[in-house]
Design a protein around this motif. Structure first.
Motif, PDB file in Angstrom:
ATOM      1  N   GLY A 111       0.858  -1.193   0.048  1.00 18.90           N
ATOM      2  CA  GLY A 111       0.039   0.068   0.066  1.00 18.90           C
ATOM      3  C   GLY A 111       0.846   1.100  -0.033  1.00 18.90           C
ATOM      4  N   TYR A 112       1.888   1.242   0.706  1.00 14.93           N
ATOM      5  CA  TYR A 112       2.797   2.331   0.738  1.00 14.93           C
ATOM      6  C   TYR A 112       3.420   2.637  -0.576  1.00 14.93           C
ATOM      7  N   TRP A 113       3.891   1.535  -1.228  1.00 17.71           N
ATOM      8  CA  TRP A 113       4.497   1.803  -2.545  1.00 17.71           C
ATOM      9  C   TRP A 113       3.341   2.128  -3.731  1.00 17.71           C
ATOM     10  N   ILE A 114       2.184   1.572  -3.295  1.00 14.99           N
ATOM     11  CA  ILE A 114       0.987   2.053  -4.488  1.00 14.99           C
ATOM     12  C   ILE A 114       0.906   3.454  -4.292  1.00 14.99           C
ATOM     13  N   ALA A 115       0.663   3.961  -3.146  1.00 17.61           N
ATOM     14  CA  ALA A 115       0.389   5.517  -2.813  1.00 17.61           C
ATOM     15  C   ALA A 115       1.573   6.174  -3.408  1.00 17.61           C
ATOM     16  N   GLY A 116       2.910   5.914  -3.229  1.00 21.31           N
ATOM     17  CA  GLY A 116       4.070   6.799  -3.501  1.00 21.31           C
ATOM     18  C   GLY A 116       4.126   6.691  -5.017  1.00 21.31           C
ATOM     19  N   LEU A 117       3.791   5.701  -5.903  1.00 22.00           N
ATOM     20  CA  LEU A 117       3.832   5.659  -7.125  1.00 22.00           C
ATOM     21  C   LEU A 117       2.495   6.387  -7.951  1.00 22.00           C
ATOM     22  N   GLY A 118       1.455   6.570  -6.904  1.00 21.77           N
ATOM     23  CA  GLY A 118       0.239   7.191  -7.406  1.00 21.77           C
ATOM     24  C   GLY A 118      -0.472   6.084  -8.643  1.00 21.77           C
ATOM     25  N   LEU A 119      -0.265   4.792  -8.115  1.00 24.24           N
ATOM     26  CA  LEU A 119      -1.011   3.857  -8.947  1.00 24.24           C
ATOM     27  C   LEU A 119      -2.735   3.473  -8.634  1.00 24.24           C
ATOM     28  N   ASP A 120      -3.262   3.620  -9.662  1.00 23.66           N
ATOM     29  CA  ASP A 120      -4.766   3.118  -9.384  1.00 23.66           C
ATOM     30  C   ASP A 120      -4.801   1.579  -9.319  1.00 23.66           C
ATOM     31  N   ALA A 121      -4.594   1.326  -8.003  1.00 29.37           N
ATOM     32  CA  ALA A 121      -4.540  -0.136  -8.004  1.00 29.37           C
ATOM     33  C   ALA A 121      -4.623  -0.398  -6.066  1.00 29.37           C
ATOM     34  N   GLU A 122      -4.882  -1.698  -5.918  1.00 31.31           N
ATOM     35  CA  GLU A 122      -5.092  -1.822  -4.555  1.00 31.31           C
ATOM     36  C   GLU A 122      -4.343  -3.126  -4.092  1.00 31.31           C
ATOM     37  N   TYR A 123      -4.070  -3.175  -2.609  1.00 37.37           N
ATOM     38  CA  TYR A 123      -3.459  -4.684  -2.112  1.00 37.37           C
ATOM     39  C   TYR A 123      -4.213  -4.837  -0.996  1.00 37.37           C
ATOM     40  N   ARG A 124      -4.580  -6.247  -1.033  1.00 46.35           N
ATOM     41  CA  ARG A 124      -5.613  -6.293   0.134  1.00 46.35           C
ATOM     42  C   ARG A 124      -5.020  -7.608   0.847  1.00 46.35           C
ATOM     43  N   ALA A 125      -5.781  -7.815   1.726  1.00 49.07           N
ATOM     44  CA  ALA A 125      -5.224  -9.131   2.994  1.00 49.07           C
ATOM     45  C   ALA A 125      -6.504 -10.261   2.863  1.00 49.07           C
TER      46      ALA A 125
END
Length: 287
Positions: A23-37
């Motif tokens: 989630g930290y990396w997705i936000a840092g790159l501004g990706l339109d994506a999710e990571y879930r558990a």
């Protein structure tokens, strides 16, 4: 509107740090994506993968205990390293819906050691403590780097079988785990030009587990001491190693390294890591 996503699966799953990392990396790159558990039990594993195959937005998942070996028969193909290790920690959904299993634990383990391993050495030796699932990837990784391994476990026969399975051509050795708990008066030879490593690949020293009994008289001068335990991050082994003047590597290094390799497979772009993971580490440890 849907967007691509990846997950981590396991039973239990609440303790996983993977959502925080990705989630930290997705936000840092501004990706339109999710990571879930996703909490997936052993009995629900087959149905979970069948449902995700049909989901074009699902990029894949990381796999934690107890599924790293159980997923293998449910996949369409294995990366050669994952096949050798006999465990999968990353599954990728290909565009045709087929599933490929990878093991990024080996690369994640080696990542903080790469600058050292890039040098030439007269001899490389690692004392690896533990013969469980984590040790498999570590043994395979070290064998690829031409490291002679002394594998220590409660059952030396199990340790020998593991070495023979993962690197049958290697000239490795086994020892009972208790051997390293007692002091030794062994005099190490000149270690100039050599690489020596001590790895705790066991859960000993983890919060809620018994301590790792280890005497530093077994550690050659100039060694690196590496503990893959992440809770706590600064384990008693690492504290004692620093006090004795040894270089240390903590378990977050392996955790973040294996996640970075998986992240690129999921989303097709490498995570931003210019700060040496300093901010991410702060978030993971609450520092």
């Amino acid at each position: 509107m849907t967007r691509p996503y990846a997950e981590v699966i396991g039973d239990p799953i609440v303790q996983s740090k993977s959502p925080a990392i990705h989630g930290y990396w997705i936000a840092g790159l501004g990706l339109d994506a999710e990571y879930r558990a996703a909490h997936v039990t052993s009995s629900g594993l087959e149905d979970y993968l069948a449902s995700r195959r049909a989901d074009a937005d699902w990029r894949g998942c990381n796999v934690t205990m107890p599924h790293k070996q159980a997923v293998i028969p449910l996949l369409d193909r294995l990366d050669p390293l994952a096949a050798k290790i006999g465990a999968v920690n990353t599954i990728i959904r290909e565009k045709d819906g087929s599933l490929t299993g990878y093991n990024t634990d080996a690369g994640g383990f080696l990542e903080p050691l790469r600058p050292i391993l890039a040098r030439e050495h007269l001899f490389r030796m690692a004392r690896v403590l533990g013969t469980g699932g984590a040790a498999r990837a570590i043994i395979a990784a070290l064998a690829q780097e031409h490291v002679v391994i002394v594998l220590a476990g409660r059952d030396p026969a199990k340790a020998r079988a593991l070495l023979d399975e993962l690197d049958p051509q290697g000239e490795h050795h086994v020892a009972p785990l208790a051997h390293f708990a007692e002091p030794t008066d062994f005099e190490f030879d000149d270690r100039a030009g050599c690489f020596d490593l001590v790895v705790n690949a066991s859960p000993l020293g983890m919060a809620g587990q018994p301590p790792l009994e280890f005497d530093f008289s077994h550690v050659p001068p100039g060694s690196v001491v590496y503990d893959i335990v992440t809770h706590p991050v600064d384990t008693p082994l690492l504290q004692a190693a620093r006090a004795a003047g040894f270089r240390t590597v903590d378990g977050l290094s392996m955790l973040i390294g294996q996640a970075a390799e998986a992240f690129e497979k999921f989303f097709g772009v490498a995570p931003l890591r210019q700060d040496g993971d300093t901010e991410l580490r702060k978030r993971l440890t609450g520092a």
